[in-house]
Design a protein around this motif. Structure first.
Motif, PDB file in Angstrom:
ATOM      1  N   ALA A 358      -1.091   4.605  -6.016  1.00 43.92           N
ATOM      2  CA  ALA A 358      -0.590   4.390  -4.649  1.00 43.92           C
ATOM      3  C   ALA A 358      -1.581   3.564  -3.831  1.00 43.92           C
ATOM      4  O   ALA A 358      -1.187   2.675  -3.063  1.00 43.92           O
ATOM      5  CB  ALA A 358      -0.324   5.730  -3.970  1.00 43.92           C
ATOM      6  N   ILE A 359      -2.859   3.839  -3.993  1.00 33.07           N
ATOM      7  CA  ILE A 359      -3.880   3.072  -3.270  1.00 33.07           C
ATOM      8  C   ILE A 359      -3.849   1.614  -3.689  1.00 33.07           C
ATOM      9  O   ILE A 359      -3.954   0.704  -2.859  1.00 33.07           O
ATOM     10  CB  ILE A 359      -5.272   3.693  -3.514  1.00 33.07           C
ATOM     11  CG1 ILE A 359      -5.351   5.057  -2.836  1.00 33.07           C
ATOM     12  CG2 ILE A 359      -6.379   2.782  -3.010  1.00 33.07           C
ATOM     13  CD1 ILE A 359      -6.615   5.830  -3.146  1.00 33.07           C
ATOM     14  N   GLU A 360      -3.676   1.393  -4.989  1.00 32.83           N
ATOM     15  CA  GLU A 360      -3.596   0.007  -5.481  1.00 32.83           C
ATOM     16  C   GLU A 360      -2.370  -0.707  -4.905  1.00 32.83           C
ATOM     17  O   GLU A 360      -2.447  -1.857  -4.468  1.00 32.83           O
ATOM     18  CB  GLU A 360      -3.537   0.027  -7.008  1.00 32.83           C
ATOM     19  CG  GLU A 360      -3.332  -1.331  -7.669  1.00 32.83           C
ATOM     20  CD  GLU A 360      -4.461  -2.316  -7.401  1.00 32.83           C
ATOM     21  OE1 GLU A 360      -4.193  -3.536  -7.438  1.00 32.83           O
ATOM     22  OE2 GLU A 360      -5.591  -1.868  -7.130  1.00 32.83           O
ATOM     23  N   LEU A 361      -1.229  -0.006  -4.853  1.00 24.72           N
ATOM     24  CA  LEU A 361      -0.015  -0.615  -4.312  1.00 24.72           C
ATOM     25  C   LEU A 361      -0.137  -0.893  -2.810  1.00 24.72           C
ATOM     26  O   LEU A 361       0.421  -1.872  -2.303  1.00 24.72           O
ATOM     27  CB  LEU A 361       1.192   0.279  -4.576  1.00 24.72           C
ATOM     28  CG  LEU A 361       1.675   0.376  -6.026  1.00 24.72           C
ATOM     29  CD1 LEU A 361       2.829   1.353  -6.138  1.00 24.72           C
ATOM     30  CD2 LEU A 361       2.078  -0.991  -6.567  1.00 24.72           C
ATOM     31  N   LYS A 362      -0.861  -0.034  -2.114  1.00 22.58           N
ATOM     32  CA  LYS A 362      -0.998  -0.213  -0.667  1.00 22.58           C
ATOM     33  C   LYS A 362      -1.753  -1.491  -0.297  1.00 22.58           C
ATOM     34  O   LYS A 362      -1.694  -1.947   0.850  1.00 22.58           O
ATOM     35  CB  LYS A 362      -1.707   0.998  -0.055  1.00 22.58           C
ATOM     36  CG  LYS A 362      -0.791   2.187   0.215  1.00 22.58           C
ATOM     37  CD  LYS A 362       0.258   1.882   1.277  1.00 22.58           C
ATOM     38  CE  LYS A 362      -0.363   1.631   2.638  1.00 22.58           C
ATOM     39  NZ  LYS A 362       0.664   1.277   3.663  1.00 22.58           N
ATOM     40  N   ARG A 363      -2.424  -2.088  -1.244  1.00 18.95           N
ATOM     41  CA  ARG A 363      -3.084  -3.374  -0.982  1.00 18.95           C
ATOM     42  C   ARG A 363      -2.064  -4.469  -0.674  1.00 18.95           C
ATOM     43  O   ARG A 363      -2.385  -5.479  -0.057  1.00 18.95           O
ATOM     44  CB  ARG A 363      -3.916  -3.819  -2.194  1.00 18.95           C
ATOM     45  CG  ARG A 363      -5.102  -2.949  -2.499  1.00 18.95           C
ATOM     46  CD  ARG A 363      -6.065  -3.612  -3.466  1.00 18.95           C
ATOM     47  NE  ARG A 363      -5.419  -4.102  -4.674  1.00 18.95           N
ATOM     48  CZ  ARG A 363      -5.279  -5.393  -4.979  1.00 18.95           C
ATOM     49  NH1 ARG A 363      -5.713  -6.334  -4.154  1.00 18.95           N
ATOM     50  NH2 ARG A 363      -4.708  -5.748  -6.105  1.00 18.95           N
ATOM     51  N   HIS A 364      -0.817  -4.252  -1.129  1.00 24.22           N
ATOM     52  CA  HIS A 364       0.200  -5.299  -1.031  1.00 24.22           C
ATOM     53  C   HIS A 364       1.143  -5.121   0.160  1.00 24.22           C
ATOM     54  O   HIS A 364       1.988  -5.980   0.396  1.00 24.22           O
ATOM     55  CB  HIS A 364       1.032  -5.341  -2.313  1.00 24.22           C
ATOM     56  CG  HIS A 364       0.214  -5.569  -3.553  1.00 24.22           C
ATOM     57  ND1 HIS A 364      -0.422  -6.760  -3.806  1.00 24.22           N
ATOM     58  CD2 HIS A 364      -0.072  -4.751  -4.590  1.00 24.22           C
ATOM     59  CE1 HIS A 364      -1.054  -6.673  -4.960  1.00 24.22           C
ATOM     60  NE2 HIS A 364      -0.866  -5.467  -5.456  1.00 24.22           N
ATOM     61  N   THR A 365       1.042  -4.028   0.892  1.00 28.37           N
ATOM     62  CA  THR A 365       1.981  -3.800   1.989  1.00 28.37           C
ATOM     63  C   THR A 365       1.347  -2.980   3.101  1.00 28.37           C
ATOM     64  O   THR A 365       0.515  -2.107   2.842  1.00 28.37           O
ATOM     65  CB  THR A 365       3.252  -3.068   1.488  1.00 28.37           C
ATOM     66  OG1 THR A 365       4.127  -2.831   2.582  1.00 28.37           O
ATOM     67  CG2 THR A 365       2.903  -1.749   0.818  1.00 28.37           C
ATOM     68  N   ASP A 366       1.733  -3.282   4.333  1.00 26.96           N
ATOM     69  CA  ASP A 366       1.293  -2.475   5.472  1.00 26.96           C
ATOM     70  C   ASP A 366       2.248  -1.321   5.747  1.00 26.96           C
ATOM     71  O   ASP A 366       1.956  -0.457   6.576  1.00 26.96           O
ATOM     72  CB  ASP A 366       1.204  -3.355   6.730  1.00 26.96           C
ATOM     73  CG  ASP A 366       0.111  -4.403   6.629  1.00 26.96           C
ATOM     74  OD1 ASP A 366      -0.915  -4.112   5.979  1.00 26.96           O
ATOM     75  OD2 ASP A 366       0.293  -5.506   7.176  1.00 26.96           O
ATOM     76  N   LEU A 367       3.385  -1.326   5.061  1.00 31.45           N
ATOM     77  CA  LEU A 367       4.394  -0.289   5.269  1.00 31.45           C
ATOM     78  C   LEU A 367       4.190   0.862   4.287  1.00 31.45           C
ATOM     79  O   LEU A 367       3.529   0.704   3.253  1.00 31.45           O
ATOM     80  CB  LEU A 367       5.789  -0.879   5.095  1.00 31.45           C
ATOM     81  CG  LEU A 367       6.182  -1.979   6.092  1.00 31.45           C
ATOM     82  CD1 LEU A 367       7.575  -2.489   5.763  1.00 31.45           C
ATOM     83  CD2 LEU A 367       6.120  -1.455   7.522  1.00 31.45           C
ATOM     84  N   PRO A 368       4.763   2.029   4.576  1.00 37.52           N
ATOM     85  CA  PRO A 368       4.674   3.141   3.621  1.00 37.52           C
ATOM     86  C   PRO A 368       5.339   2.781   2.295  1.00 37.52           C
ATOM     87  O   PRO A 368       6.274   1.973   2.251  1.00 37.52           O
ATOM     88  CB  PRO A 368       5.440   4.273   4.319  1.00 37.52           C
ATOM     89  CG  PRO A 368       5.474   3.899   5.755  1.00 37.52           C
ATOM     90  CD  PRO A 368       5.487   2.408   5.806  1.00 37.52           C
TER      91      PRO A 368
END
Length: 397
Positions: A358-368
């Protein structure tokens, strides 16, 4: 029907079994029982169910009783009291009390074992070691060869079939042991610290290979380990043992977030939650999210919203009047195409997504991150706040 179920089993090694059982009932410790009777408490009051297709890890320090109860499943250890039920040919059989013919049939067809020290026959080739159980069954040569070749390919040892075990590395020898267990097509695999004698890098690789194989073959695996990282990586269910007793059994998340006592808390206090927690443990559930009609709000102002269809699946994204791009990530590791990730406004991922992913994916979006179940239905959201709570090993409520 569970694949394996222990029902209040006691195991005692020594001559005064009756006296030891009376002391167990009186609540005495292993040390007290040894001092008073000369008998060793192997297990006391152990109850545990292992479901079909599950990897259950028996975890504990040396001498805690984990190998003792593992070996009760195929009656290498005798049970003094209680039941050990194994699903055999569609019915539950009490291995502790069944006749010798039934026990042989269970050992031959239902339960297979992988040993810590490999248990290979050095005078036999890799092929002959893998086919040994089939040979004992009396299986004909051509059919035996077909199955052996299939299992050798499964563990990546096709080119080593005619070699002897002393020509193989430790990791390769352990693969031979796995292939031999798989060759019997037993539904239940018992694995007694199979990787503990290997170097860390080889051990980690074999753990990954076992998980990959399990995704394909869906066996029931009871796995003994004294390594917490290994237990949390492999186990759908973990049973932590102390002094012959199970002190807590549950998922890795249960044990990490809700340790049953100080002993378990000490076990897990240095564990990195990134390697354990999944979306289900940290997400904001879909039922708690603000809605307007068929849209779920992703921000406090209601300008960013995701439209949900009649089945509860996310179908489109509205960014304050602009159509946004929803991108899907695959699997618990949260893999996503790089190009898609760079252009995505919001990412949809499986609900069992690991916190690390999830942390890795959050690099690509500011949204939940939108977390969905196996049917694609919105299960919840994972945003920065949820990740922070996970890192602090805290949950709301």
């Amino acid at each position: 029907m569970p694949a394996v179920e222990f029902r209040n089993i006691d195991i005692v090694f020594g001559n005064d079994v009756k006296g030891a059982l009376a002391l167990i009932d009186a609540g005495h410790s292993r040390e007290q029982i040894l001092s008073m009777t000369g008998s060793v408490l192997g297990a006391a009051g152990v109850s545990l169910a292992v479901e079909r297709g599950e990897i259950c890890v028996l975890m504990g320090l040396s001498g805690s009783g984990k190998s003792t109860i593992l070996r009760a499943i195929n009656r290498l250890n005798e049970v003094a009291r209680g039941e050990v039920l194994v699903e055999h040919k569609g019915r539950a059989v009490d291995v502790a009390r069944c006749d010798e013919a039934t026990l042989r049939d269970i050992r031959m067809h239902t339960v297979s074992m992988v040993f810590q020290q490999f248990g290979l026959l050095p005078w036999r080739t890799v092929r002959d070691n893998v086919g040994f159980g089939l040979e004992l069954r009396g299986m004909k040569g051509a059919e035996r060869t077909r199955i052996v070749d299939e299992k050798l390919a499964m563990v990546g040892l096709t080119n080593w079939a005619e070699k002897y075990t002393n020509e193989l590395s430790g990791g390769m020898q352990q693969r031979v042991g796995l292939a031999r267990a798989f060759a019997t097509d037993a539904d239940i695999l018992l694995m007694d610290e199979p990787f503990s004698a290997l170097d860390p890098l080889i051990r980690d690789k074999l753990q990954d290979e076992l998980l990959d194989l399990q995704r394909r073959i869906h066996k029931t695996i009871v796995f003994v380990s004294h390594d917490l990282d290994e237990a949390l990586k492999l186990g759908n269910k973990i049973a932590i043992m102390e002094g012959g007793r199970i002190v807590q059994a549950g998922t890795a998340e249960d044990i990490l977030l809700r340790p049953a006592n100080a002993y378990v808390a000490e076990f897990v206090k240095h564990m990195n939650p990134l390697n354990v927690l999944r979306g289900t443990a940290v997400m904001r559930p879909a039922a708690s999210l603000p809605r307007e009609g068929d849209c779920v709000m992703l921000d406090k102002e209601g300008r960013v919203r995701v439209k949900i269809d009649g089945e509860g699946r996310p179908v489109s994204l509205d960014l304050d009047g602009r159509v946004g791009l929803l991108a899907s990530a695959d699997g618990e590791a949260g893999t996503i195409d790089d190009t898609l990730a760079r252009n995505a406004d919001c990412i949809v991922a499986p609900v069992d997504l690991k916190l690390k992913a999830a942390i890795e994916l959050k690099r690509h979006t500011d949204l939940p991150i939108l977390l969905v179940d196996k049917l694609g239905t919105l299960a919840g959201l994972c945003d920065d706040d949820e990740i922070y709570r996970g890192l602090l090993r805290r949950l709301d409520g």
